[in-house]
Design a protein around this motif. Structure first.
Motif, PDB file in Angstrom:
ATOM      1  N   ILE A 142     -74.668  15.763  28.751  1.00 31.50           N
ATOM      2  CA  ILE A 142     -73.778  15.064  29.679  1.00 31.50           C
ATOM      3  C   ILE A 142     -72.642  16.001  30.070  1.00 31.50           C
ATOM      4  N   VAL A 143     -72.918  16.854  31.021  1.00 33.37           N
ATOM      5  CA  VAL A 143     -71.963  17.868  31.476  1.00 33.37           C
ATOM      6  C   VAL A 143     -71.764  17.702  32.978  1.00 33.37           C
ATOM      7  N   TYR A 144     -70.499  17.688  33.414  1.00 30.87           N
ATOM      8  CA  TYR A 144     -70.187  17.418  34.819  1.00 30.87           C
ATOM      9  C   TYR A 144     -70.281  18.672  35.686  1.00 30.87           C
ATOM     10  N   LYS A 145     -70.269  18.434  36.987  1.00 29.57           N
ATOM     11  CA  LYS A 145     -70.422  19.512  37.965  1.00 29.57           C
ATOM     12  C   LYS A 145     -69.386  20.610  37.739  1.00 29.57           C
ATOM     13  N   GLY A 146     -69.850  21.847  37.811  1.00 29.63           N
ATOM     14  CA  GLY A 146     -68.959  22.984  37.669  1.00 29.63           C
ATOM     15  C   GLY A 146     -68.833  23.488  36.244  1.00 29.63           C
ATOM     16  N   MET A 152     -76.208  11.270  35.377  1.00 34.09           N
ATOM     17  CA  MET A 152     -75.078  12.152  35.649  1.00 34.09           C
ATOM     18  C   MET A 152     -74.465  11.887  37.021  1.00 34.09           C
ATOM     19  N   VAL A 153     -75.293  11.536  37.991  1.00 31.66           N
ATOM     20  CA  VAL A 153     -74.759  11.183  39.313  1.00 31.66           C
ATOM     21  C   VAL A 153     -73.858   9.960  39.202  1.00 31.66           C
ATOM     22  N   TYR A 154     -74.310   8.964  38.444  1.00 29.63           N
ATOM     23  CA  TYR A 154     -73.540   7.720  38.281  1.00 29.63           C
ATOM     24  C   TYR A 154     -72.250   7.976  37.502  1.00 29.63           C
ATOM     25  N   LEU A 155     -72.365   8.739  36.406  1.00 29.75           N
ATOM     26  CA  LEU A 155     -71.176   9.022  35.597  1.00 29.75           C
ATOM     27  C   LEU A 155     -70.155   9.853  36.376  1.00 29.75           C
ATOM     28  N   GLN A 156     -70.637  10.774  37.201  1.00 33.12           N
ATOM     29  CA  GLN A 156     -69.727  11.590  38.005  1.00 33.12           C
ATOM     30  C   GLN A 156     -68.894  10.698  38.929  1.00 33.12           C
ATOM     31  N   LYS A 157     -69.531   9.711  39.525  1.00 36.98           N
ATOM     32  CA  LYS A 157     -68.813   8.792  40.409  1.00 36.98           C
ATOM     33  C   LYS A 157     -67.828   7.936  39.613  1.00 36.98           C
ATOM     34  N   ASN A 205     -64.560   4.574  27.333  1.00 37.21           N
ATOM     35  CA  ASN A 205     -65.978   4.774  27.644  1.00 37.21           C
ATOM     36  C   ASN A 205     -66.258   4.359  29.093  1.00 37.21           C
ATOM     37  N   ILE A 206     -66.768   5.309  29.906  1.00 34.62           N
ATOM     38  CA  ILE A 206     -67.077   4.995  31.309  1.00 34.62           C
ATOM     39  C   ILE A 206     -68.581   4.891  31.560  1.00 34.62           C
ATOM     40  N   ALA A 207     -69.378   4.860  30.494  1.00 30.01           N
ATOM     41  CA  ALA A 207     -70.826   4.708  30.656  1.00 30.01           C
ATOM     42  C   ALA A 207     -71.166   3.232  30.772  1.00 30.01           C
ATOM     43  N   CYS A 208     -70.829   2.676  31.911  1.00 20.25           N
ATOM     44  CA  CYS A 208     -71.013   1.242  32.152  1.00 20.25           C
ATOM     45  C   CYS A 208     -71.150   1.019  33.658  1.00 20.25           C
ATOM     46  N   PRO A 209     -71.585  -0.171  34.069  1.00 21.89           N
ATOM     47  CA  PRO A 209     -71.610  -0.459  35.510  1.00 21.89           C
ATOM     48  C   PRO A 209     -70.218  -0.303  36.116  1.00 21.89           C
TER      49      PRO A 209
END
Length: 216
Positions: free
Chosen positions: A24-28, A111-116, A186-190
């Motif tokens: 789980i690593v973000y862009k960049g 990762m797309v969802y978590l990034q948003k 925790n942001i791993a949620c809807p």
């Protein structure tokens, strides 16, 4: 990490590197496994991985340990056998194998969802709760919220979020003295749940300001 490895070698400290969030690593940014930085690091470490965080399969209770050095490998398994902890959950093994060989699409979509969610959280805090700060996040869906500007000891901070904001967070103090004044979020949620949680936090902080307990 090279300096950390050098210090560990110098002071005879063996490294157990918990890398269960490494997918789980973000862009960049990119993840660098500890054992990959040098041969000395590989010989002086074991790396723990687990697909439970990325693929939400914690219920299978199955992870893995990467041990490059054969001597360390044999010592590790010897202790497992001595503790009668050696064994596998066949369903968990299948879940781990499937996650890592057939579910790359899921990790990419996650990762797309978590990034948003991360971008939304950053923007919301800056606009609505500037008293709570969030630094640059490189990885994981567990964010460290800097709440020191609320000027509360950790026990009051816990009560504030749980009883006033009605949001259950992890107390940063439990992770060591350096975590005092921080909360883990925790942001791993809807996104709808994330929006509701942040709104409750903003309302609770505004109530503090209205009551004269915090400067705007």
């Amino acid at each position: 990490m090279g300096k950390i490895n050098d210090l560990c070698i110098k002071h005879h400290v063996f490294v157990v590197s918990d890398e269960i969030h490494s997918d789980i690593v973000y862009k960049g940014f990119r993840h660098i496994p500890f054992g990959s930085i040098s041969q000395s690091a590989a010989d002086n470490s074991i790396v723990c991985i687990n697909p439970s965080k990325t693929f939400n399969i914690a219920g299978f209770r199955t992870g893995a340990v990467i041990i490059p050095n054969r001597n360390n490998h044999d010592r590790f398994y010897s202790e497992l056998e001595n503790l009668k902890a050696f064994g596998r959950n066949i369903f968990g093994t299948l879940a781990v194998q499937t996650a890592y060989t057939e579910c790359e699409y899921y990790a990419d979509q996650l990762m797309v969802y978590l990034q948003k969610n991360l971008e939304y959280t950053h923007a919301f805090l800056e606009e609505n709760i500037p008293q709570i700060k969030l630094g640059q996040v490189q990885a994981t869906y567990l964010l460290w919220l800097d709440c020191r500007s609320l000027h509360m000891p950790h026990n009051e901070l816990m009560d504030f979020f749980l009883k006033k904001a009605k949001v259950a967070l992890n107390d940063g103090y439990t992770f060591g003295p350096g975590g005092d004044g921080f909360m883990r979020f925790n942001i791993a949620c809807p996104k709808s749940q994330l929006e509701e949680a942040l709104k409750r936090m903003a309302d609770a902080v505004q109530n503090l300001i209205k009551e004269g307990m915090l400067n705007a």
